[in-house]
Structure formats: C-alpha cells, structure tokens
Design an enzyme around this catalytic site. Structure first.
Site, PDB file in Angstrom:
ATOM      1  N   SER A 118      -5.018 -57.965  -6.615  1.00 43.08           N
ATOM      2  CA  SER A 118      -3.737 -58.382  -6.054  1.00 43.08           C
ATOM      3  C   SER A 118      -3.180 -57.267  -5.166  1.00 43.08           C
ATOM      4  O   SER A 118      -3.826 -56.866  -4.203  1.00 43.08           O
ATOM      5  CB  SER A 118      -2.774 -58.768  -7.180  1.00 43.08           C
ATOM      6  OG  SER A 118      -1.643 -59.431  -6.675  1.00 43.08           O
TER       7      SER A 118
ATOM      8  N   GLU B  44      -5.119 -69.629  -7.644  1.00 43.25           N
ATOM      9  CA  GLU B  44      -4.308 -68.412  -7.683  1.00 43.25           C
ATOM     10  C   GLU B  44      -2.841 -68.705  -7.997  1.00 43.25           C
ATOM     11  O   GLU B  44      -2.224 -68.085  -8.860  1.00 43.25           O
ATOM     12  CB  GLU B  44      -4.390 -67.684  -6.332  1.00 43.25           C
ATOM     13  CG  GLU B  44      -5.749 -67.128  -5.969  1.00 43.25           C
ATOM     14  CD  GLU B  44      -6.005 -65.760  -6.550  1.00 43.25           C
ATOM     15  OE1 GLU B  44      -5.166 -65.258  -7.322  1.00 43.25           O
ATOM     16  OE2 GLU B  44      -7.060 -65.179  -6.229  1.00 43.25           O
TER      17      GLU B  44
ATOM     18  N   HIS C 255      -4.204 -66.705 -10.917  1.00 40.61           N
ATOM     19  CA  HIS C 255      -4.141 -65.297 -10.524  1.00 40.61           C
ATOM     20  C   HIS C 255      -4.156 -64.414 -11.777  1.00 40.61           C
ATOM     21  O   HIS C 255      -3.475 -64.715 -12.763  1.00 40.61           O
ATOM     22  CB  HIS C 255      -2.843 -65.089  -9.741  1.00 40.61           C
ATOM     23  CG  HIS C 255      -2.706 -63.779  -9.053  1.00 40.61           C
ATOM     24  ND1 HIS C 255      -3.547 -63.378  -8.036  1.00 40.61           N
ATOM     25  CD2 HIS C 255      -1.790 -62.785  -9.196  1.00 40.61           C
ATOM     26  CE1 HIS C 255      -3.154 -62.195  -7.589  1.00 40.61           C
ATOM     27  NE2 HIS C 255      -2.105 -61.814  -8.282  1.00 40.61           N
TER      28      HIS C 255
END
Length: 505
Positions: free
Chosen positions: A190, A312, A410
């Site tokens: 990320s 995600e 995610h």
C-alpha cells in the site's frame, strides 16, 4: 559506531545505553525529528559512546490508535515523535553476506509502524536465510504536510527523506549483521509500496537497492502539486484551530493526531477512499507520481515483483454500513464521476462481467481498478515494452469474514506473504479462514517472495510455472486456495472500455 540489533519478540523493559543516559529503544537511523527538526528532512544521528542496547522496539510514529473493523487496528503504543528507528533480524552476525530485505509498512499514509509484530522479519530470516530490516518513519501530518516554497523546510515529503536515511544506514551497517549491502530488496505494501516506487526513481534511492516488491501500490492516487498541497495544509490549520504554521509547529504531536482524525471528515466523499494526506510532487524530492516515472522507463535495471488483491476496495467498503446497502442508482452515479457521459456504458460493462454482483461489488470493482489494478497493469505493460518484464500476481482468495463482503480485500495477502497468520488473531478479516488455507497459501506466497529476494525469480516447487508479464501473454499468478497461472487480469471488455476514453483515471 557500533550497533546492537534485535531478534525475537518485544521485551518488558528497555535496557540502559552504556556511556549515556538511557534514550528511547530501537536502532536510530537518523536524528530525532523533534523541536527545530519537525518538518525538516531527516538529519544524520549524532551517535553515542560505547554500546547502545537496542533489543527493544522503538516507539511507533504518532498516529490515531483505534479499533478497525477489518484489521482490528494498525497502530499501537508507545507513540513518540522521536520515531526514526529500525529493527534487524538475522540468522547470524557473521560474514555470510546474505541477501537483505527492507520492509516499508503501509497504512494510508497515516498509520502503521515497523514495530508491529505482524511485520516482524523473523519468518523471512528463518525460512530464507535473509537479513531483514523494518523501519518506522514519519506519517500523517508529521510526514506529509507541505509548508510551501517560502518555508525553510527544504521541500516536502519528509517521509521520503526518512526512508532514504534508513537505506543509507543499511548500506553502511548491514554487513555487520551478516547482510550484503550490494544485494538489497525493498518491499512495501500500500503506502509502503508507493514509497518503494518513489525510492526506486529517486536519484539517490535507486542506487541503494536493485529489487522491489510492490504489494497493492495505490498508484491511482492523484499526487497533488504544491498549490493543492498548500490547500490541504490550510485545511489542517483550520481543523487544528491554529492561525499559521508557526502555531502548528508549536502544537504537541497529540494535537496533530487529533487534527488528522478531523481531516478524514474533510476528505470524505461518497464512494471514494478517503486519504487525509498525500505525497506532494514538490519538484525536488518527488518530481512526479512514481508510477509515471517507472512507466516512462526510469530505473529500467530494477527487478520488480508487482501485484494487488482481487477486491482491494473491499477493505474500505465491505464492512462499512454506509456502503453495505448501497443502491445500484448510487453506484451508477459513482461511475458517472469516473466516466462522465460514458458512465452508464461503463456500469453495464462491469455488471456484465459479474452478472450476480451487488451494487457494493460493482463499487468495489471500480475503485479497485482505479486505485490499484489499472495503474499497476500499465506499469507491467510498460516494463514489458522496455524489455524488462515484471513478475505480476493477483491475490484472489476471498475471506469468509463479514459474509464474504470483503472479498480478497486490501491487506489480506499480508498474513500469507509473511506466513505469520498467528500474529493476526486480532484481525477480523481472517475470521473463518481454514487453517489448511493459511498454511498452504501462506507457504506458496512466502516461498515465492523469498525466491525473488534471493534470485530475482519467484518460481519454486510449490507453484505452477510463473512467467513474466509480457504483452503477448499478460501472465499473472493467481494466488488462491488453489494457485493458478492466469492471464489478462483486466479482461477484454474492460480493456476496450478503458482504451476508448479517459475513464477510470
């Protein structure tokens, strides 16, 4: 300057620093960014006399500490503005010159720490005979606020200056821990993947490592220019209740954390993933979005392993009551935001690809494409055109948590790539995952990461053949309960849709 490293778990109390009064634990890689050094680029550490005990984690960077419905939390006390420390795991402090992994945590640019047990490097050190370094760096308002060209802060992106300082420390010291300073891989997830890319195209950073693992890089974020970033700073002044930067500098960090929470409200828009602060394209530390630089061919020599999760944005929307009952009309409106007059057509293309999808599913798919999948695929295809194909994956395992609404969200790949699911017992997103999946999928990913760090090739006996991503094959390893070698993660219908216009950013 001798350094004492750390292995294993956190101990109950810090030990004394020989030759000086006890300071904060951890291995410092830069001067404490406090006082006059707040909102200044990282400076060299002054050093110390004798041997500094560093068998404890240092503090995490100041950040909101609160319950999270997906991760359960992503920051933990102690917190302190004096946070520029790192941790080292090594099989032995000998002369073996092992490959080195440097881990940069993510967290939406506002949370996370190199001290969290979920990011401990011992599994990689043990299973891969690697030396592993994790770092803490300035995040939130302390790392990302831009004060403008008239301030004497020497630019912005203080987070990036911290990370550069950490890589310099690795270059200068890692041999004493059994590592090879000429064989360094930087990995991040990320915001940490964004950081890794930024380091890869930085004139100094690119010389300090030669492999990169980019897990869910949010390359679709619109990196602001200085003028836009100054508007964010003005909003922060208002939320913090101060008149100018001088008053902001005088605030205790606790007040800055409170203001960061308030900035989420300033940034909130329906159907968008709110991020209070973003890296600034200041023209000095960062000249453009790193993915644009990599796509343009900067640093072609670096070897890249690149991937994302299949859903995600399930992280942002799947457990959020604001979205769980989203209507198709609301989501169609969100498609219009991205595609303009082609919004209805785009909605139909997405819906046709998943006939049983709910409105929430389609919103998740759109935002996942915009922020993660599409810009990552663009990078993979550019690398192929430049003759240096990347290794590409999509993590497709969908957690049963929240009745499946998160999907392959995610961060979900992290317990698998680190192979440390036992340290994620606090995380709701692992609820219901079968032990055999944690073990089998964890072994497949973890061993692939180790193989790439050691050789530049992630293939190993536990996977089907993983080819590099090229224009003809669009090869993509699909990590799931059963791993498969797939192709074209975008799909022909979406590919045509995006090729015909500027939608999806």
């Amino acid at each position: 300057m001798p350094h004492a490293g750390r292995r294993g778990a956190r101990r109950s109390a810090a030990r004394a620093v020989r030759g000086r009064p006890r300071g904060l634990p951890g291995i410092p890689y830069a001067a404490p960014p406090v006082g006059d050094l707040r909102w200044r680029p990282a400076r060299p550490h002054a050093g110390w006399d004798g041997v500094r005990e560093a068998a404890e984690y240092g503090p995490s960077a100041p950040q909101p500490v609160r319950a999270d419905p997906v991760l359960g939390g992503h920051g933990a006390p102690p917190l302190d503005e004096d946070c520029l420390t790192l941790n080292v795991w090594t099989p032995a402090t000998d002369t073996a010159r092992r490959p080195v992994l440097v881990w940069i945590h993510g967290g939406g640019f506002v949370s996370g720490s190199g001290t969290l047990p979920i990011y401990a490097g011992d599994t990689f050190a043990r299973d891969g005979d690697l030396v592993v370094v994790s770092i803490s760096y300035r995040i939130g308002a302390l790392g990302y606020v831009y004060l403008g060209p008239d301030d004497d802060a020497d630019g912005g992106n203080f987070w990036l200056t911290d990370q550069l300082a950490a890589l310099r420390w690795v270059r200068e010291n890692i041999a004493a821990f059994g590592g090879d300073p000429d064989d360094v891989t930087v990995a991040g997830q990320s915001g940490g993947a964004f950081s890794t890319a930024a380091l890869a195209v930085h004139p100094e950073g690119r010389r300090l490592f030669h492999r990169a693992i980019l897990q869910s890089p949010p390359f679709g974020v619109a990196t602001p220019d200085p003028e836009e970033s100054l508007r964010t700073t003005a909003a922060l002044l208002e939320v913090a209740g101060v008149a100018d930067v001088a008053e902001l500098r005088a605030l205790p960090w606790e007040r800055l954390v409170e203001a960061t929470i308030g900035m989420f409200g300033v940034r909130a828009r329906w159907g968008q993933w709110p991020v209070p602060f973003l890296p600034v394209v200041d023209g000095s530390t960062l000249t453009r979005n790193p993915v644009e630089a990599l796509i343009a061919g900067e640093n072609p020599e670096i070897e890249i392993l690149l991937g994302w999760t299949g859903n995600e944005a399930g992280f942002a929307f799947g457990a959020n009551e604001m979205y769980t009952d989203a209507t198709h009309a609301e989501v169609r409106g969100r498609f219009v935001e991205s595609f303009g007059e082609r919004g209805a057509e785009a909605y139909d293309v997405f819906a046709a690809a998943h006939p049983d999808a709910s409105a929430l599913d389609l919103l998740t798919d759109l935002v996942s494409d915009e922020l993660f999948r599409l810009p990552s695929v663009a990078l993979a295809e550019a690398r192929a055109e430049h003759g240096r194909p990347a290794w590409v994956y999509q993590f497709d395992y969908a957690t049963p948590a929240y009745d499946g609404r998160l999907g392959a969200a995610h961060c979900l790949e992290l317990p698998f790539s680190f192979r440390n699911a036992d340290r994620w017992s606090h995380a709701p997103f692992l609820a219901g995952v079968e032990p055999k999946t944690l073990d089998g999928l964890g072994a497949a990913m973890h061993d692939a990461w180790i193989s790439f760090i050691r050789t530049g090739d992630p293939n190993h006996a536990g996977l089907p053949t993983w080819e590099r991503y090229t224009a003809p094959n669009r090869a993509t390893m699909l990590f799931d309960a059963t791993n498969t070698a797939g192709t074209d993660p975008v799909g022909p219908a979406k590919r045509r849709l995006y090729a015909e216009g500027d939608g999806g950013r």
